[in-house]
Design an enzyme around this catalytic site. Structure first.
Site, PDB file in Angstrom:
ATOM      1  N   PHE A   1      29.509 -11.307 -28.202  1.00 23.94           N
ATOM      2  CA  PHE A   1      30.565 -12.257 -27.853  1.00 23.94           C
ATOM      3  C   PHE A   1      31.033 -13.015 -29.093  1.00 23.94           C
ATOM      4  O   PHE A   1      30.212 -13.428 -29.922  1.00 23.94           O
ATOM      5  CB  PHE A   1      30.058 -13.301 -26.852  1.00 23.94           C
ATOM      6  CG  PHE A   1      29.650 -12.758 -25.517  1.00 23.94           C
ATOM      7  CD1 PHE A   1      30.547 -12.708 -24.458  1.00 23.94           C
ATOM      8  CD2 PHE A   1      28.352 -12.317 -25.298  1.00 23.94           C
ATOM      9  CE1 PHE A   1      30.163 -12.225 -23.215  1.00 23.94           C
ATOM     10  CE2 PHE A   1      27.955 -11.831 -24.064  1.00 23.94           C
ATOM     11  CZ  PHE A   1      28.864 -11.788 -23.025  1.00 23.94           C
ATOM     12  N   ASP A   2      32.333 -13.225 -29.195  1.00 26.09           N
ATOM     13  CA  ASP A   2      32.836 -14.251 -30.096  1.00 26.09           C
ATOM     14  C   ASP A   2      32.551 -15.593 -29.425  1.00 26.09           C
ATOM     15  O   ASP A   2      32.341 -15.656 -28.206  1.00 26.09           O
ATOM     16  CB  ASP A   2      34.337 -14.069 -30.315  1.00 26.09           C
ATOM     17  CG  ASP A   2      34.909 -15.131 -31.248  1.00 26.09           C
ATOM     18  OD1 ASP A   2      34.249 -15.448 -32.243  1.00 26.09           O
ATOM     19  OD2 ASP A   2      35.993 -15.642 -30.957  1.00 26.09           O
ATOM     20  N   LYS A   3      32.537 -16.659 -30.187  1.00 23.24           N
ATOM     21  CA  LYS A   3      32.258 -17.976 -29.596  1.00 23.24           C
ATOM     22  C   LYS A   3      33.533 -18.675 -29.130  1.00 23.24           C
ATOM     23  O   LYS A   3      33.718 -18.944 -27.940  1.00 23.24           O
ATOM     24  CB  LYS A   3      31.527 -18.878 -30.599  1.00 23.24           C
ATOM     25  CG  LYS A   3      31.250 -20.292 -30.054  1.00 23.24           C
ATOM     26  CD  LYS A   3      30.648 -21.191 -31.097  1.00 23.24           C
ATOM     27  CE  LYS A   3      31.651 -21.651 -32.113  1.00 23.24           C
ATOM     28  NZ  LYS A   3      32.653 -22.608 -31.576  1.00 23.24           N
TER      29      LYS A   3
END
Length: 660
Positions: free
Chosen positions: A349-351
């Site tokens: 996941f990107d944040k």
């Protein structure tokens, strides 16, 4: 679309056709017209007796077989005989023995599945175009005391360009004059604009890769409120944005696993059927039967062996799965993504904007040294309201909404202390709001209690600012890009359905990533990553044939998405580039849809396998049955089309899929 591009190549039946009279969707419209002319005689036969049905079937043949015949001819020219060629021959054989309806249905079903797959996975190369749009086309080149506008291609290494307030940076380089806050979220993923300062000494040869990031700017990033002078360190073709384009382009020719399997099967099956049918035409030379009987058997075997059910077994399941996902606000761009989603064991996941809201929120206002908390809130509101910095705007907005306060206009004469904070007058007293370095400059000593609280907040991912009035510390304020409310529950559900590893890849600081990971239950967090470093992280995770999904929402995620097994873009908060590059787009921006779409993919894979078993099993039964005259053409067509119907109906079950 996903990582595969429909090219007019020798591989597979996925082509990018020249546009016809209906534009890009001509193939789909031709297929629909074929179906209409197939249905018309059936409807007429229910009302009147008429012998002219064959004319409608001929028209259905034309529309259903046009693109199939075109592809068959193209492949024959390359000495390839595949399913589309067999479909044409089978349809012609059906017409020859008078089974026009069966032949028309054969072409209609094949062309419909083929054209809808094209339509569902149509890409139009928008990802590359969208990436290119992020980069400015011109730059302000400084020549002596004047500037002139030039194209970015005309820039040379070590040229000096001027970046005006609130405009995009035209080249990767180092700031040699000026200070500003720069929004580089689309490159680094950082949720908050970064303070940039000029390099002290630019007389030495400068290397972009070794300089402090606080002095560097990237092509396409957005300057804040101050003028910058930037020394160009990378040419247009070598810029960060150009690297993104290159990385996305390199992985756009991969095909679905089932497509590859079917293709291998076609390479030997279709020529074998053609040889068998030709041989059967001359069976009368070795067995006691007439040429007409041999020809009848050959055509019957051809009908039986024509893998119509096989041809649509995967597209029908894919389209049903895609349609079901679309009803729930999830766009799946084709068969590869749908199949691969079901085999995932790791999700990265990107944040910013994915696991978090993507906007800084006020998390704490703490008063010290006996200062009144309500007065502290009012002071911070009045001072921050004078600033144009994104953090200041977020703080002001949250104080107003959380504490029902209004600006009293008691602050004045605000000034920015670049890289440290701001100063102002509040009721004629000097106020400082900023970091520890700012307080040190002003001779303001922080107590151990304040330091402990500040370091604790920093360790948990907060951005902390100290507030001092009249040379006395009066409070702390902190902001943070907080996690989505649904993030933790979503990750728990993903674990329940078998996703073993959930990892954050972010451009933000490691402590910010660790804090968010701990809050929502991630397996691991990797911080401080640039786009190419995210790509390396994905490639590392993929070792050992692991299936990896990358979930993101920004342009900086595009290369990582393209290199992952499946790229998943968040919708409403996502950039056009990420949406075009990704294989799956959560259009409603609901991360909680991930467990649903993965479960749907697993069900789709199961149905695809069932369809392949049914279609290949029927061919395996019908070929010997017709070869040894156990089944006549009527039985062959009935069983052949029956298997096609079973495959389609089995695939349509996906339309009613629900996550248990």
């Amino acid at each position: 679309m996903s990582k595969h591009e429909h090219k007019n190549s020798s591989e597979g039946c996925n082509h990018e056709h020249n546009h016809g009279i209906f534009g890009r969707n001509t193939e789909l419209y031709f297929s629909i017209l074929s179906g209409i002319f197939l249905i018309i005689p059936f409807i007429i036969s229910k009302m009147v007796s008429w012998d002219g049905y064959v004319y409608f079937y001929m028209i259905a043949y034309f529309f259903g077989g046009y693109f199939t015949l075109k592809e068959a001819i193209e492949k024959i020219a390359k000495k390839q005989f595949e399913i589309d060629f067999l479909m044409i021959v089978a349809a012609l054989g059906a017409a020859y023995i008078g089974s026009w309806a069966e032949g028309a249905l054969l072409l209609f079903l094949f062309s419909l599945g083929h054209s809808l797959e094209h339509y569902a996975m149509n890409k139009a190369k928008k990802s590359i175009e969208a990436l290119g749009e992020l980069s400015p086309k011109t730059a302000l080149l400084k020549e002596g005391n004047t500037t002139k506008e030039v194209s970015i291609e005309a820039l040379k290494l070590n040229d000096i360009i001027v970046v005006k307030p609130n405009s995009k940076v035209a080249a990767d380089g180092v700031i040699i004059k000026g200070n500003s806050s720069v929004n580089q979220a689309f490159i680094t993923g950082e949720s908050i604009p970064v303070d940039k300062t000029a390099i002290v000494d630019n007389s030495q040869e400068l290397d972009f890769n070794t300089l402090d990031n606080h002095h560097l700017v990237y092509t396409g990033s957005l300057n804040g409120n101050n003028v910058l002078e930037v020394q160009v360190l990378k040419l247009s073709e070598d810029s960060s944005i150009s690297r993104l384009i290159k990385m996305v382009s390199e992985v756009e020719t991969q095909k679905s696993p089932t497509q590859r399997l079917t293709k291998k099967f076609e390479k030997w099956f279709v020529p074998a059927v053609i040889i068998l049918v030709i041989a059967l035409c001359f069976a009368y030379l070795v067995i006691d039967e007439t040429f007409k009987e041999s020809l009848y058997r050959a055509i019957t075997v051809l009908i039986a062996a024509s893998p119509c059910a096989l041809a649509i077994s995967t597209p029908s399941a894919v389209l049903s799965g895609v349609a079901r996902a679309a009803r729930s606000g999830v766009l799946i761009k084709g068969g590869r993504a749908l199949e691969d989603l079901g085999s995932l064991d790791t999700i990265a996941f990107d944040k910013t904007g994915t696991l978090t809201e993507g906007k800084p929120k006020l998390t704490n206002i703490i008063s010290y040294n006996g200062f009144d908390e309500q007065t502290l809130k009012q002071l911070v509101l009045d001072v921050e309201n004078l600033s144009n910095h994104p953090l200041a705007k977020a703080i002001s907005k949250d104080i107003i909404s959380k504490y029902d306060l209004e600006v009293s206009n008691s602050a004045a004469e605000i000034g920015v202390i670049q890289g440290k904070g701001i100063q102002a007058l509040y009721t004629s007293k000097k106020v400082f709001i900023g970091n520890e370095a700012l307080m040190s400059d002003q001779g303001i000593i922080l107590s151990e209690e304040v330091k402990t609280k500040m370091y604790d907040l920093l360790a948990n991912g907060h951005t902390v600012m100290i507030v001092a009035l009249d040379n006395e510390l009066i409070g702390l304020i902190s902001v943070m890009d907080i996690s989505r409310e649904t993030a933790k529950g979503t990750l728990e559900k993903l674990q329940e359905i078998g996703i073993k590893n959930m990892i954050m890849l972010t451009g933000d600081h490691q402590n910010v990533g660790d804090a968010i990971a701990k809050q929502i239950g991630l397996t691991e967090a990797k911080g401080g990553l640039l786009p190419e470093e995210k790509v390396k992280a994905i490639q590392e995770l993929k070792k050992g044939n692991r299936k990896i999904a990358m979930v993101g929402d920004g342009v900086n995620d595009a290369p990582a998405m393209a290199n992952s097994t499946v790229g998943i873009a968040m919708g409403a908060a996502g950039s056009d580039v990420a949406l075009e590059t990704a294989d799956v787009a959560l259009m409603s921006d609901k991360i909680e849809m991930l467990p649903f779409v993965i479960a749907l993919s697993r069900e789709s894979k199961r149905i695809i396998k069932q369809n392949l078993f049914i279609s290949l099993g029927m061919v395996a039964i019908l070929i010997p049955a017709t070869l040894f005259s156990f089944a006549n053409i009527g039985i062959a067509v009935a069983m052949h089309e029956g298997s096609t119907l079973v495959v389609v109906l089995n695939a349509l079950r996906l339309l009613g899929f629900k996550l248990k």
